[in-house]
Structure formats: structure tokens, C-alpha cells
Design a protein around this motif. Structure first.
Motif, PDB file in Angstrom:
ATOM      1  N   UNK A  64       1.302  -5.900   6.294  1.00  0.00           N
ATOM      2  CA  UNK A  64       2.330  -6.755   5.677  1.00  0.00           C
ATOM      3  C   UNK A  64       3.634  -5.977   5.519  1.00  0.00           C
ATOM      4  N   UNK A  65       3.550  -4.740   5.059  1.00  0.00           N
ATOM      5  CA  UNK A  65       4.745  -3.923   4.843  1.00  0.00           C
ATOM      6  C   UNK A  65       5.453  -3.594   6.155  1.00  0.00           C
ATOM      7  N   UNK A  66       4.692  -3.230   7.192  1.00  0.00           N
ATOM      8  CA  UNK A  66       5.357  -2.889   8.451  1.00  0.00           C
ATOM      9  C   UNK A  66       5.902  -4.138   9.143  1.00  0.00           C
ATOM     10  N   UNK A  67       5.270  -5.284   8.900  1.00  0.00           N
ATOM     11  CA  UNK A  67       5.815  -6.546   9.426  1.00  0.00           C
ATOM     12  C   UNK A  67       7.184  -6.813   8.802  1.00  0.00           C
ATOM     13  N   UNK A  68       7.267  -6.650   7.491  1.00  0.00           N
ATOM     14  CA  UNK A  68       8.547  -6.834   6.804  1.00  0.00           C
ATOM     15  C   UNK A  68       9.585  -5.822   7.257  1.00  0.00           C
ATOM     16  N   UNK A  69       9.151  -4.586   7.448  1.00  0.00           N
ATOM     17  CA  UNK A  69      10.057  -3.537   7.911  1.00  0.00           C
ATOM     18  C   UNK A  69      10.582  -3.876   9.295  1.00  0.00           C
ATOM     19  N   UNK A 129      10.497   1.363  -0.462  1.00  0.00           N
ATOM     20  CA  UNK A 129       9.502   1.043   0.558  1.00  0.00           C
ATOM     21  C   UNK A 129       8.932   2.269   1.253  1.00  0.00           C
ATOM     22  N   UNK A 130       9.716   3.309   1.439  1.00  0.00           N
ATOM     23  CA  UNK A 130       9.190   4.481   2.141  1.00  0.00           C
ATOM     24  C   UNK A 130       7.976   5.047   1.405  1.00  0.00           C
ATOM     25  N   UNK A 131       8.070   5.350   0.111  1.00  0.00           N
ATOM     26  CA  UNK A 131       6.871   5.867  -0.561  1.00  0.00           C
ATOM     27  C   UNK A 131       5.758   4.822  -0.664  1.00  0.00           C
ATOM     28  N   UNK A 132       6.112   3.547  -0.788  1.00  0.00           N
ATOM     29  CA  UNK A 132       5.097   2.495  -0.862  1.00  0.00           C
ATOM     30  C   UNK A 132       4.304   2.420   0.439  1.00  0.00           C
ATOM     31  N   UNK A 133       5.013   2.395   1.562  1.00  0.00           N
ATOM     32  CA  UNK A 133       4.332   2.308   2.857  1.00  0.00           C
ATOM     33  C   UNK A 133       3.423   3.510   3.052  1.00  0.00           C
TER      34      UNK A 133
END
Length: 124
Positions: A63-68, A45-49
Motif C-alpha cells: 500500500x505504501x509503495x503504491x502511494x509512493x 513516509x521514509x521511516x514508515x516504509x
């Protein structure tokens, strides 16, 4: 700095371990499984975000930071959860300056969390 070997060591690193265990139904074994999953997910997730942020794909970023935000709350990584919540709000409000200022700190903290979990769980 000492090695992270126990839940107490995680607490010293800023984790709210008691809250994480509570959110896992009070079961420390389940909490350990959730920590393992968070560590593994963080590696991807780090490189994806970072890449979706840099591509200015702000809907995917939201969406990614919501999941995080939710994932980190579930393990007691409260500070990182708060940073992700701030980023999510910034996206919703189209506040690009807040996003720009906060993205690096959030990802740095995410790496800190993943590194702490790697140490606890014996991953190198």
C-alpha cells in the motif's frame, strides 16, 4: 554541485518538471504546493516504509509503495516512481529477493528527492 533554486535545477536532478506541471493542470503554483506536500510527506513516509518492510508487513508495504509510486509520478520524480512500481509488483508476486534488493535503493532515492525538495523550498 549547485544549489537547487529553480525548476531547471530540479530537471538537472532528474525530475520531469514539465510532466509534473502538466499533471497539475499546467499551474506552476499548484505544482509548488504538490512539491511542498511531497516533501512534508516524505519526512514521515521514509521511516514508515522502512519499518513496515522490516516488520515484514508486506500488505502495508504494498500500500505504501503504491502511494509512493503515484505521488512521485505526480511531481515528475519518474525514477523513484519506477522503483516504487517495481517494489509493488514484487510484493504482488511475492518476489522477496527483488524486494530485498530494491528497498534500499528506493528509500535512498526517496531521501534524495526529499532533500532536493528541501533545498528548493528552503527547508533545512
Amino acid at each position: 554541485m549547485g544549489m537547487i533554486q529553480t525548476f531547471k535545477d530540479l530537471t538537472v536532478k532528474g525530475f520531469d518538471v514539465d510532466e509534473g506541471i502538466r499533471l497539475c493542470g499546467g499551474d506552476e503554483e499548484i505544482y509548488m504546493e504538490v512539491l511542498w506536500a511531497a516533501m512534508e510527506e516524505g519526512k514521515e513516509k521514509i521511516p514508515l516504509i522502512r519499518s513496515v518492510y522490516e516488520a515484514k508487513d508486506f500488505e502495508r508495504y504494498r500500500i505504501e509503495v503504491h502511494g509512493l509510486k503515484n505521488a512521485m509520478k505526480s511531481i515528475g520524480a519518474t525514477y523513484l516512481s519506477q522503483l516504487a512500481a517495481e517494489q509493488e509488483t514484487a510484493v504482488k508476486e511475492e518476489n522477496y529477493s527483488v524486494m530485498e534488493v530494491g528497498v534500499d535503493e528506493m528509500l535512498t532515492q526517496y531521501q534524495f528527492v526529499v532533500d532536493a525538495l528541501k533545498e528548493l523550498l528552503g527547508e533545512n
